[in-house]
Design an enzyme around this catalytic site. Structure first.
Site, PDB file in Angstrom:
ATOM      1  CG  HIS A 151      -5.466   3.210   1.375  1.00  0.00           C
ATOM      2  ND1 HIS A 151      -5.072   1.889   0.830  1.00  0.00           N
ATOM      3  CD2 HIS A 151      -6.881   3.257   1.064  1.00  0.00           C
ATOM      4  CE1 HIS A 151      -6.084   1.380   0.176  1.00  0.00           C
ATOM      5  NE2 HIS A 151      -7.188   2.073   0.339  1.00  0.00           N
ATOM      6  CG  ASP A 189      -2.261   0.623   0.953  1.00  0.00           C
ATOM      7  OD1 ASP A 189      -2.233   1.726   0.781  1.00  0.00           O
ATOM      8  OD2 ASP A 189      -3.261  -0.014   0.925  1.00  0.00           O
ATOM      9  CB  SER A 249      -9.968   0.157  -0.271  1.00  0.00           C
ATOM     10  OG  SER A 249      -8.756   0.290  -0.949  1.00  0.00           O
TER      11      SER A 249
END
Ligand SMILES: *[C@@H]1O[C@H](CO)[C@@H](O)[C@H](O)[C@H]1NC(C)=O
Ligand SMILES: *[C@@H]1O[C@H](CO)[C@@H](O)[C@H](O)[C@H]1NC(C)=O
Ligand SMILES: *[C@@H]1O[C@H](CO)[C@@H](O)[C@H](O)[C@H]1NC(C)=O
Ligand SMILES: *[C@@H]1O[C@H](CO)[C@@H](O)[C@H](O)[C@H]1NC(C)=O
Length: 899
Positions: free
Chosen positions: A235, A197, A407
């Site tokens: 994220h 990520d 996600s």
């Protein structure tokens, strides 16, 4: 001999080190595959010397693949259209094939032949950017109450009551359902998940103790720690929190709150294929699960998948990761449903090696962003209908309350898999997939998207086999009998009306797609299955070649002998690409457990518009399943060339695409909206069809007769025929032996290495190399004409140290290169050679086997005059490539994180 040993020992050092820093400003990087088992081949040492490159290190965990580099020319070389290393290799190929007219030529030719025979893959690495989307602004969710659970487990984390995906007070049927597993004392202990990520905040008090530094790495900045540096690098931390946030009074808790998380940072800047490949194998003996919430743009227009090196890494993880039980790759299905996107147009999510996870919201409804497709395996909870996922955020003591999209669904599945692996660390990657199919729970039973499968289960393109139920999954895992190894049947390819797709990227022949569509049948017999050692069916791949003026109008579906239909590609109104389906591989899990014997029918339809028509040229299938006889199984290896029609018969040490094949030089436009800002607000649905309804009339007669008549499929070379693989395997085993032997030898030969370098440098300065350099037309390509003299060998062995002289100056995350590289890349003549031959006989097979190109789309519309867009393992011809070089800065292939 001493020299040879020392060289091997130094290679081991290379392989064992953590990835070295890159300096893209000063050097061009390449990946080459060197086959050490070719008896008449050249040593890696000779290859490196002949190509005048430095050996940097092994390419991640890929055996026999090496990162090499060459300093960029100092001067401005606008107009120089050839890459020096690639053109050197081209020169060698020409040399190797040339007839011999003099003694010295013969020596050259012999060396060239040896090098060319050993190197079957060489590609320039270009930087590509994966772009993340800024998170949408949202209002905070309402607070629920889960006090009972909190009291039972002594949870004092203040946000726990808002983590409805753990305990849903309003809709108790809709949560990951893991508290019953916690009751059993199972909290993920000993399991490591890697978040591939944008970094992981290891300073967060909610993650600090569960952070696994050993298996973390920053491939954007080439540093050890995956520090989130950009303002929007939150994220990975949020996804990590869903899995492993500690039960410690900070924020909330993770599903597997005693498991560990590693961070592999790739989304915060441009990276090359080789780095993405390394990232997906990073720490792959200790890491069990790779959580991947990103992919090609979800804009409903693109059709892209992983390049060769990345596919290779995924299969390497499957075959060799986790002690051979296989890395578990979990991919988010994508957030582009509102743009008509489908996860079968994304080569990551439609890979058989991914567990593809879509989203459902806290009421169990389908959020409008979550992409449907026949490759969807399960759904997990995420944002929609007014709720988001609450999880750890970047910062010492921060919580995120607006997390969501597919996600966030994927890490919820990762958490459940971590719990299961604590109980059953012996589960293979396929056991995890079986458990998904067997234990997923049907929701919204009245949704018309549910259809019965041959096994009596229900399947939906929106929900896969249903929602992942943590309790059911782990309980089933506890007493699960491991499945037999994988086997597969690869069918012969059906060509319709002599349809071909060649190295020139042109479609020829094929059947016109009439109103009502066209169908083609393929028969699978019991004997074919027996011959391929396939006992029971799991995934199917269907590869198609379809030429069409507007790709989004095409619909592709397959019907099994039992009458079960998989929609592989639904219409996509935004996709007006004119390059068709150049050997695109679809995947379906809907036929899991079905008896595959009988006729499979492929249907291709379009919208029957007069000004945008097309032809169907060919197709084939791979039926993946469990083996009849485990002792006869082999492991799959990614072929280098696979998009031609008819396909090249690929040996398992396969024919090679042109150099530069995987190095796209293009840039897609930034997708404007990936995960819409209102992903958490909009009310979900449970009554709409997954795909737009077909415009074609089902009743119209199908033009099938000629298609079916043209070819009767026969069992393809699979298991038993893939002898090449065994030679591969033995070389693998050998090199592993070498690894340990050589590891021991390191200490003994440390001094030898020093001596070796000293001697080698001296030796290299001597005539041997320079003589080669100066001779013959082929060899001029080595660069003498550019540098004005024999090339120095000074740099050749610098890279053996951890950090070479120039490594420490700025490794770069910004993308600076491409002008020069592009112009080189786009030069013609990057044909490649089939270097796997064991003897000196040269084969020109599939030289420029394919051509790669991709180009920016402007406003979604493509000018008719432009050559077709397509992805395949090839290099652009100069004409084709020119439009692409418009994108003169930023990398190429924008990836987008699914926020
Ligand atoms: C959740 O787990 C419990 C056991 O803790 C089980 O009885 C139940 O069926 C599971 N599913 C749902 C939707 O609650
Ligand atoms: C993997 O785990 C083993 C044993 O726990 C440990 O010795 C080794 O250092 C670990 N390797 C990595 C790369 O984390
Ligand atoms: C395909 O090509 C072969 C040889 O070129 C020819 O004999 C045959 O008639 C062709 N078939 C069709 C359906 O056009
Ligand atoms: C297919 O489309 C092309 C381009 O618009 C057109 O020239 C041709 O006549 C069409 N063919 C058929 C059979 O409709």
């Amino acid at each position: 001999m001493l020299v040879k040993w020392a060289f091997l020992a130094s290679l081991v050092l290379c392989a064992a080190a953590t990835p070295s820093r890159r300096s893209y400003d000063t050097h061009n990087y390449y990946v080459l595959r060197h086959n050490p088992s070719i008896s008449s081949g050249a040593s890696l040492d000779d290859v490196v010397r002949t190509l005048d490159v430095e050996l940097v290190e092994q390419a991640g965990e890929l055996q026999d693949h090496w990162v090499v580099r060459q300093r960029k020319p100092q001067f401005d070389n606008r107009g120089l259209s050839e890459d020096l290393v690639i053109s050197t290799f081209e020169g060698l190929k020409a040399r190797a094939e040339s007839s011999l007219d003099s003694r010295s030529d013969e020596n050259d030719a012999r060396l060239a032949r040896r090098v060319v025979a050993s190197v079957d893959y060489l590609s320039l690495q270009t930087l590509r950017q994966r772009v993340k989307r800024a998170p949408p602004p949202v209002k905070p969710p309402t607070t629920g109450s889960s006090l009972g659970v909190a009291a039972r487990f002594g949870i004092e984390d203040p946000m726990f009551p808002q983590q409805w995906h753990l305990v849903n007070d309003e809709y108790p049927a809709h949560m990951m359902n893991v508290t019953g597993i916690w009751d059993m004392g199972i909290t993920g202990k000993g399991i490591i998940s890697s978040l591939v990520d944008d970094g992981l905040d290891y300073t967060s008090e909610d993650l600090k103790a569960n952070f696994d530094e050993d298996d973390s790495y920053d491939f954007n900045d080439h540093q050890k720690l995956p520090t989130p540096k950009n303002f929007d690098d939150h994220h990975g931390t949020r996804c990590a929190g869903q899995i492993a946030a500690e039960k410690n009074g900070v924020c909330g808790i993770g599903i597997a709150h005693d498991s560990k998380v590693a961070g592999v940072r790739i989304l915060s800047g441009p990276i090359t294929d080789v780095d993405e490949a390394s990232a997906l194998n990073y720490g792959f003996q200790n890491v069990s699960i790779y959580s991947c919430s990103w992919g090609p743009p979800d804009n409903g227009q693109s059709m892209e998948g992983p390049n060769y090196l990345i596919q290779k890494a995924v299969v390497n993880g499957i075959n060799n990761g986790r002690g051979g039980k296989g890395s578990i790759f979990v991919f988010a299905s994508g957030n582009g449903a509102a743009h008509g996107d489908q996860c079968n147009f994304d080569g990551y999510t439609n890979s058989i090696y991914s567990v593809t996870v879509s989203a459902v919201d806290y009421q169990g409804l389908h959020p409008y962003y979550s992409e449907p497709c026949a490759a969807n395996m399960i759904v997990a909870y995420s944002s929609g209908s007014g709720r988001h996922i609450v999880t750890t955020d970047k910062g010492q003591n921060s919580c995120a309350t607006t997390h969501g999209g597919t996600s966030a669904a994927a890490p919820n599945a990762v958490g459940v898999f971590a719990l299961a692996l604590q109980v059953r660390p012996d589960l293979t990657w396929r056991d995890i997939q079986y458990l998904c199919v067997e234990t997923a729970r049907q929701i919204n039973g009245e949704d018309p998207d549910w259809e019965a499968t041959a096994t009596g289960r229900k399947y939906s393109y929106k929900y896969g086999y249903g929602v992942l139920d943590g309790y059911a999954f782990v309980k089933a895992a506890e007493k699960w009998n491991l499945v037999k190894p994988q086997a597969w049947l690869e069918t012969k390819t059906i060509q319709l009306n002599n349809g071909t797709f060649g190295t020139d990227k042109k479609y020829q022949g094929g059947e016109f797609i009439p109103a009502g569509g066209i169908e083609s049948k393929m028969t699978i017999t019991k004997e074919m299955l027996a011959e391929s050692n396939v006992e029971s069916l799991e995934h199917i791949n269907v590869k198609v070649w379809i030429n069409h003026a507007s790709r989004g109008e095409v619909e592709v579906e397959i019907v099994s002998p039992g009458g079960i239909k998989s929609v592989l590609g639904g219409a996509r109104s935004g996709d007006r690409d004119s390059s068709g389906y150049p050997g695109w591989s679809f995947m379906s899990v809907k036929h899991w457990g079905e008896n595959p014997v009988g006729d499979w029918t492929l249907r291709v339809k379009d919208q029957n518009k007069p000004d945008s028509n097309g032809t169907f040229l060919g197709w084939n299938m791979i039926l993946w399943g469990s083996a009849i006889d485990p002792s006869k199984t082999i492991k799959y290896e990614v072929p280098l060339v696979n998009d031609l029609l008819p396909p090249v018969e690929v040996p398992h040490r396969p024919i090679v695409p042109p150099a530069g094949a995987t190095s796209s030089t293009v840039q897609h436009p930034k997708p404007t909206a990936l995960l819409p800002g209102d992903h958490g607000q909009v009310t979900g649905e449970n009554s709409k069809p997954a795909f737009p309804t077909s415009a074609s009339n089902e009743e119209v007669a199908l033009a099938s007769a000629s298609a079916t008549a043209t070819s009767t499929p026969t069992p393809a070379a699979t298991g038993t025929a893939d002898l090449g693989w065994f030679s591969d395997m033995s070389s693998l085993v050998t090199s592993q032996k070498w690894f340990f032997v050589a590891l021991g030898a390191v200490s003994l030969f440390g001094i030898g290495v020093g001596i070796f370098f000293w001697r080698r440098r001296a030796a290299l300065r001597a005539a041997n190399y320079t003589a080669l350099d100066n001779e013959g037309p082929g060899m001029t390509a080595l660069g003498t004409s550019l540098t004005g003299g024999p090339r120095t060998t000074r740099e050749l062995y610098d890279a053996f140290g951890e950090v070479s002289d120039d490594d420490d100056d700025d490794e770069t995350t910004a993308l600076r290169q491409p002008k020069q590289q592009q112009s080189r890349m786009t030069g013609g003549g990057l044909g490649f050679h089939s270097g796997f031959l064991e003897d000196d006989e040269m084969q020109t097979a599939a030289t420029d086997a394919s051509r790669y190109r991709d180009e920016p789309e402007e406003g979604g519309l493509r000018q008719a005059s432009e050559p077709p867009k397509g992805r395949s393992l090839t290099t652009p011809t100069p004409e084709q490539a020119r439009p692409a070089s418009r994108s003169d800065s930023q990398g190429s292939w924008e990836h987008t994180s699914r926020d």
